[in-house]
Every structure is written in structure tokens, then in C-alpha cells.
Design a protein around this motif. Structure first.
Motif, PDB file in Angstrom:
ATOM      1  N   ARG A  63      24.772  40.023  39.825  1.00 33.46           N
ATOM      2  CA  ARG A  63      23.545  40.131  39.035  1.00 33.46           C
ATOM      3  C   ARG A  63      23.636  39.290  37.761  1.00 33.46           C
ATOM      4  O   ARG A  63      24.708  38.831  37.377  1.00 33.46           O
ATOM      5  CB  ARG A  63      23.289  41.597  38.673  1.00 33.46           C
ATOM      6  CG  ARG A  63      23.281  42.562  39.865  1.00 33.46           C
ATOM      7  CD  ARG A  63      22.069  42.328  40.757  1.00 33.46           C
ATOM      8  NE  ARG A  63      22.061  43.177  41.927  1.00 33.46           N
ATOM      9  CZ  ARG A  63      21.492  44.389  41.967  1.00 33.46           C
ATOM     10  NH1 ARG A  63      20.922  44.888  40.883  1.00 33.46           N
ATOM     11  NH2 ARG A  63      21.503  45.092  43.100  1.00 33.46           N
ATOM     12  N   GLU A  64      22.487  39.140  37.111  1.00 36.42           N
ATOM     13  CA  GLU A  64      22.449  38.395  35.848  1.00 36.42           C
ATOM     14  C   GLU A  64      23.468  38.939  34.850  1.00 36.42           C
ATOM     15  O   GLU A  64      24.201  38.175  34.208  1.00 36.42           O
ATOM     16  CB  GLU A  64      21.064  38.505  35.210  1.00 36.42           C
ATOM     17  CG  GLU A  64      19.922  37.909  35.986  1.00 36.42           C
ATOM     18  CD  GLU A  64      18.589  38.424  35.475  1.00 36.42           C
ATOM     19  OE1 GLU A  64      17.776  37.603  35.019  1.00 36.42           O
ATOM     20  OE2 GLU A  64      18.373  39.658  35.532  1.00 36.42           O
ATOM     21  N   ALA A  65      23.495  40.254  34.701  1.00 35.29           N
ATOM     22  CA  ALA A  65      24.387  40.870  33.719  1.00 35.29           C
ATOM     23  C   ALA A  65      25.857  40.595  34.043  1.00 35.29           C
ATOM     24  O   ALA A  65      26.676  40.436  33.126  1.00 35.29           O
ATOM     25  CB  ALA A  65      24.137  42.377  33.648  1.00 35.29           C
ATOM     26  N   ASN A  66      26.212  40.535  35.331  1.00 32.05           N
ATOM     27  CA  ASN A  66      27.578  40.214  35.712  1.00 32.05           C
ATOM     28  C   ASN A  66      27.976  38.828  35.217  1.00 32.05           C
ATOM     29  O   ASN A  66      29.066  38.629  34.660  1.00 32.05           O
ATOM     30  CB  ASN A  66      27.752  40.271  37.237  1.00 32.05           C
ATOM     31  CG  ASN A  66      27.493  41.647  37.805  1.00 32.05           C
ATOM     32  OD1 ASN A  66      26.690  41.816  38.721  1.00 32.05           O
ATOM     33  ND2 ASN A  66      28.176  42.671  37.286  1.00 32.05           N
ATOM     34  N   LEU A  67      27.087  37.861  35.446  1.00 27.77           N
ATOM     35  CA  LEU A  67      27.356  36.489  35.017  1.00 27.77           C
ATOM     36  C   LEU A  67      27.448  36.392  33.499  1.00 27.77           C
ATOM     37  O   LEU A  67      28.367  35.758  32.953  1.00 27.77           O
ATOM     38  CB  LEU A  67      26.244  35.569  35.523  1.00 27.77           C
ATOM     39  CG  LEU A  67      26.151  35.353  37.029  1.00 27.77           C
ATOM     40  CD1 LEU A  67      24.788  34.778  37.403  1.00 27.77           C
ATOM     41  CD2 LEU A  67      27.258  34.420  37.504  1.00 27.77           C
ATOM     42  N   MET A  68      26.515  37.029  32.813  1.00 31.04           N
ATOM     43  CA  MET A  68      26.501  36.951  31.348  1.00 31.04           C
ATOM     44  C   MET A  68      27.690  37.674  30.732  1.00 31.04           C
ATOM     45  O   MET A  68      28.271  37.212  29.744  1.00 31.04           O
ATOM     46  CB  MET A  68      25.181  37.515  30.832  1.00 31.04           C
ATOM     47  CG  MET A  68      23.965  36.680  31.249  1.00 31.04           C
ATOM     48  SD  MET A  68      22.367  37.463  30.875  1.00 31.04           S
ATOM     49  CE  MET A  68      22.320  37.316  29.093  1.00 31.04           C
ATOM     50  N   GLY A  69      28.087  38.801  31.328  1.00 26.46           N
ATOM     51  CA  GLY A  69      29.250  39.517  30.827  1.00 26.46           C
ATOM     52  C   GLY A  69      30.527  38.710  31.003  1.00 26.46           C
ATOM     53  O   GLY A  69      31.375  38.647  30.096  1.00 26.46           O
ATOM     54  N   ALA A  70      30.656  38.070  32.151  1.00 25.65           N
ATOM     55  CA  ALA A  70      31.845  37.239  32.403  1.00 25.65           C
ATOM     56  C   ALA A  70      31.884  36.053  31.455  1.00 25.65           C
ATOM     57  O   ALA A  70      32.953  35.665  30.960  1.00 25.65           O
ATOM     58  CB  ALA A  70      31.847  36.771  33.853  1.00 25.65           C
ATOM     59  N   LEU A  71      30.726  35.474  31.175  1.00 22.60           N
ATOM     60  CA  LEU A  71      30.678  34.336  30.262  1.00 22.60           C
ATOM     61  C   LEU A  71      31.005  34.772  28.831  1.00 22.60           C
ATOM     62  O   LEU A  71      31.692  34.047  28.095  1.00 22.60           O
ATOM     63  CB  LEU A  71      29.297  33.679  30.308  1.00 22.60           C
ATOM     64  CG  LEU A  71      29.092  32.453  29.402  1.00 22.60           C
ATOM     65  CD1 LEU A  71      30.141  31.384  29.690  1.00 22.60           C
ATOM     66  CD2 LEU A  71      27.684  31.886  29.593  1.00 22.60           C
ATOM     67  N   ALA A  72      30.519  35.931  28.437  1.00 22.83           N
ATOM     68  CA  ALA A  72      30.840  36.445  27.104  1.00 22.83           C
ATOM     69  C   ALA A  72      32.345  36.634  26.954  1.00 22.83           C
ATOM     70  O   ALA A  72      32.937  36.302  25.912  1.00 22.83           O
ATOM     71  CB  ALA A  72      30.110  37.768  26.864  1.00 22.83           C
ATOM     72  N   GLU A  73      32.961  37.156  27.996  1.00 20.10           N
ATOM     73  CA  GLU A  73      34.422  37.336  27.977  1.00 20.10           C
ATOM     74  C   GLU A  73      35.124  35.981  27.928  1.00 20.10           C
ATOM     75  O   GLU A  73      36.119  35.803  27.229  1.00 20.10           O
ATOM     76  CB  GLU A  73      34.848  38.119  29.212  1.00 20.10           C
ATOM     77  CG  GLU A  73      36.293  38.574  29.188  1.00 20.10           C
ATOM     78  CD  GLU A  73      36.641  39.466  30.366  1.00 20.10           C
ATOM     79  OE1 GLU A  73      37.821  39.834  30.482  1.00 20.10           O
ATOM     80  OE2 GLU A  73      35.734  39.782  31.161  1.00 20.10           O
ATOM     81  N   GLN A  74      34.583  35.006  28.663  1.00 21.40           N
ATOM     82  CA  GLN A  74      35.145  33.656  28.655  1.00 21.40           C
ATOM     83  C   GLN A  74      35.051  33.031  27.262  1.00 21.40           C
ATOM     84  O   GLN A  74      35.916  32.236  26.864  1.00 21.40           O
ATOM     85  CB  GLN A  74      34.408  32.784  29.673  1.00 21.40           C
ATOM     86  CG  GLN A  74      34.928  31.366  29.800  1.00 21.40           C
ATOM     87  CD  GLN A  74      36.307  31.304  30.436  1.00 21.40           C
ATOM     88  OE1 GLN A  74      36.680  32.191  31.197  1.00 21.40           O
ATOM     89  NE2 GLN A  74      37.054  30.271  30.125  1.00 21.40           N
ATOM     90  N   MET A  75      34.026  33.405  26.514  1.00 22.89           N
ATOM     91  CA  MET A  75      33.843  32.887  25.151  1.00 22.89           C
ATOM     92  C   MET A  75      34.739  33.589  24.145  1.00 22.89           C
ATOM     93  O   MET A  75      34.712  33.264  22.958  1.00 22.89           O
ATOM     94  CB  MET A  75      32.381  33.040  24.739  1.00 22.89           C
ATOM     95  CG  MET A  75      31.414  32.155  25.508  1.00 22.89           C
ATOM     96  SD  MET A  75      29.668  32.484  25.084  1.00 22.89           S
ATOM     97  CE  MET A  75      29.636  31.995  23.350  1.00 22.89           C
ATOM     98  N   GLY A  76      35.502  34.573  24.603  1.00 20.91           N
ATOM     99  CA  GLY A  76      36.459  35.227  23.731  1.00 20.91           C
ATOM    100  C   GLY A  76      36.063  36.595  23.233  1.00 20.91           C
ATOM    101  O   GLY A  76      36.770  37.187  22.408  1.00 20.91           O
ATOM    102  N   PHE A  77      34.946  37.119  23.720  1.00 18.27           N
ATOM    103  CA  PHE A  77      34.546  38.461  23.283  1.00 18.27           C
ATOM    104  C   PHE A  77      35.298  39.505  24.109  1.00 18.27           C
ATOM    105  O   PHE A  77      35.394  39.383  25.334  1.00 18.27           O
ATOM    106  CB  PHE A  77      33.037  38.655  23.446  1.00 18.27           C
ATOM    107  CG  PHE A  77      32.501  39.798  22.642  1.00 18.27           C
ATOM    108  CD1 PHE A  77      32.292  39.665  21.279  1.00 18.27           C
ATOM    109  CD2 PHE A  77      32.224  41.018  23.234  1.00 18.27           C
ATOM    110  CE1 PHE A  77      31.802  40.718  20.523  1.00 18.27           C
ATOM    111  CE2 PHE A  77      31.745  42.076  22.484  1.00 18.27           C
ATOM    112  CZ  PHE A  77      31.535  41.935  21.127  1.00 18.27           C
ATOM    113  N   PRO A  78      35.839  40.551  23.457  1.00 16.62           N
ATOM    114  CA  PRO A  78      36.675  41.542  24.174  1.00 16.62           C
ATOM    115  C   PRO A  78      35.923  42.251  25.304  1.00 16.62           C
ATOM    116  O   PRO A  78      34.802  42.724  25.106  1.00 16.62           O
ATOM    117  CB  PRO A  78      37.067  42.534  23.072  1.00 16.62           C
ATOM    118  CG  PRO A  78      36.913  41.771  21.791  1.00 16.62           C
ATOM    119  CD  PRO A  78      35.763  40.834  22.014  1.00 16.62           C
ATOM    120  N   ARG A  79      36.558  42.340  26.450  1.00 16.27           N
ATOM    121  CA  ARG A  79      35.932  42.954  27.622  1.00 16.27           C
ATOM    122  C   ARG A  79      35.592  44.422  27.378  1.00 16.27           C
ATOM    123  O   ARG A  79      34.550  44.904  27.858  1.00 16.27           O
ATOM    124  CB  ARG A  79      36.872  42.833  28.832  1.00 16.27           C
ATOM    125  CG  ARG A  79      36.323  43.487  30.110  1.00 16.27           C
ATOM    126  CD  ARG A  79      35.096  42.735  30.610  1.00 16.27           C
ATOM    127  NE  ARG A  79      34.423  43.392  31.716  1.00 16.27           N
ATOM    128  CZ  ARG A  79      33.465  44.289  31.576  1.00 16.27           C
ATOM    129  NH1 ARG A  79      33.069  44.651  30.352  1.00 16.27           N
ATOM    130  NH2 ARG A  79      32.878  44.819  32.622  1.00 16.27           N
TER     131      ARG A  79
END
Length: 252
Positions: free
Chosen positions: A135-151
Motif C-alpha cells: 500500500r501507499e503507507a508501506n512505501l512511504m513508511g519504508a522511504l521515511a526509514e530510508q531517510m533516517g527516521f526511526p522505525r
């Protein structure tokens, strides 16, 4: 001048010119009154919708409404940033296929992550249910984590497929957070409708609009039909019809 000529000979430019010629022909040949006025109406509607002058004025008015709705102070520590997805293309195979995110989703997420990274103890609540296995949220959450935001400070809402569903589904969760620490991040043209949906659910949020696209343009290009202007006008119509639908149907 070269760019103007290219725009005039683009599909949108040729369609606008064709409609103007058609309007002249039905007038010259004295076609039935009803046919003439229908031709005039279609021509005016298309030419204005594809004209950057009209499109940017309309989009700018909607975006100004978002920025004037509420002036937010800098977010305090432990703020919850609610990020609304803006669409996904195709059927991404996994959550790392970030290129599948539409431009609006990317701009909203990047702005929210940058803001959250400057806010101690903050968290992201990302809502977007379009897609199949991913889903959209899955992609955006993974990208946020890739940008360095804590999971562990990212929460995903993959069930909501519309703005109204997001407001309904996140209501109980957001009411557990003090109003001063609820920030809503979405595109400026989408913000008025999003705030309406959350307000209807009794959830006060601080509007933090991003992705402003009503830009100044060169005088020579203001009246030249363009596909980008047509797309902006379509977005304005989508948002206005959405707000009207909320008032007449959803809020009843």
C-alpha cells in the motif's frame, strides 16, 4: 517565442485552436441557436481550463485558503505528524519500490520527515491504503526509514483509501494526543478538504500545507493552452467537488 509555438502545436493547443475555429464556423454558417451556445460553452470551458492564467489563479486561491486557515507555531516536542498519501502508480512488488509513489506522496512525505527530524520525540502517522499487497503507507513508511527516521516512531494506516476514511479511522488514536501536538501534513490544495474531514470527526489539527504549485509564469505563456494548466484546473475541480460532496452527503 519558440516555447509558445511548441505549446500552440501541442495536442492541448491544437484542441483549443480547433474549438475556436469550430465556434467561428457555427457562427458564420448560422447553425441552430442551441448548437451554437453549446459549442461556445465547451470552447470557453476548455480554453479557460487549459490557460495557465486561470489555472494558477484558481489553484492559488485554494492554496491560500489552506495557509490562511490556521497559522501554526513551530511544532512542539513529541508532535504527531499525520501524513496523507497522494497516490501510487501501478502495483509495486515491494515496499522499497519508492518510484511507484506519485509526486504528491513523495513531496508530502519528504516535507514531513524533514519537519519531524527537527522536532524532538516526534512521530509519523502515515495514512494511505491504495495498492494491493503493498500500500501507499508501506512505501512511504519504508522511504521515511530510508531517510533516517526511526522505525519505532513510524505508524502506518493501510486501511484508509480516502481522506474521509483517514479522519474516521484515526480519530480515536489522535484524540489520545493533545491538540497542540497534532499536525496534519498534505498538499496545499488538498488541505482545506482534509481539515474539513478531521473537523467533522471532532479532531482539531494544526494544518501544515506543503507542495505549493501555483507559481508565477511569464506573461507570454499566460494565455497559451498547456496540459500542465489543464491538470491544475482538474485538481481544483476535484477538491471543490469533494468539499461539496462532504457538505451535502458525508456530513448529513
Amino acid at each position: 517565442m519558440k516555447l509558445t509555438l511548441e505549446l500552440l502545436f501541442s495536442p492541448v493547443g491544437l484542441t483549443a485552436c480547433g474549438l475556436l475555429v469550430l465556434s467561428a464556423l457555427v457562427t458564420w454558417h448560422r447553425q441552430p441557436h442551441g448548437l451554437r451556445w453549446l459549442t461556445y460553452a465547451i470552447t470557453v470551458l476548455f480554453v479557460m481550463s487549459s490557460m495557465p492564467l486561470f489555472a494558477n489563479l484558481a489553484l492559488g486561491a485554494l492554496e491560500r485558503r489552506a495557509s490562511q486557515a490556521q497559522v501554526c507555531p513551530p511544532p512542539p516536542p513529541h508532535t504527531v505528524f499525520v501524513v496523507l498519501a497522494g497516490g501510487v502508480d501501478g502495483n509495486p512488488p515491494d515496499a522499497q519500490d519508492y518510484a511507484a509513489l506519485k509526486t504528491a506522496s513523495l513531496k508530502r512525505l519528504i516535507a514531513a520527515v524533514q519537519l519531524a527530524q527537527r522536532t524532538p520525540g516526534s512521530s509519523l502517522l502515515i495514512s494511505g491504503g491504495w495498492g494491493k499487497a503493498v500500500r501507499e503507507a508501506n512505501l512511504m513508511g519504508a522511504l521515511a526509514e530510508q531517510m533516517g527516521f526511526p522505525r519505532h516512531r513510524i505508524t502506518l494506516d493501510t486501511a484508509s483509501r480516502t481522506t474521509f476514511q483517514t479522519a474516521v479511522n484515526l480519530r480515536e488514536r489522535l484524540l489520545q494526543t493533545p491538540p497542540a501536538r497534532r499536525y496534519l501534513v498534505t498538499s496545499a490544495d488538498h488541505m482545506p478538504r482534509a481539515v474539513m474531514a478531521f473537523a467533522h470527526e471532532g479532531v482539531a489539527v494544526c494544518a501544515w500545507p506543503v507542495d505549493f504549485e501555483a507559481l508565477p509564469i511569464q506573461p507570454l505563456d499566460m494565455l497559451t493552452p498547456q496540459i500542465s494548466a489543464l491538470e491544475k484546473t482538474s485538481r481544483v475541480v476535484h477538491e471543490l467537488l469533494g468539499m461539496l460532496y462532504y457538505r451535502l452527503v458525508k456530513f448529513q
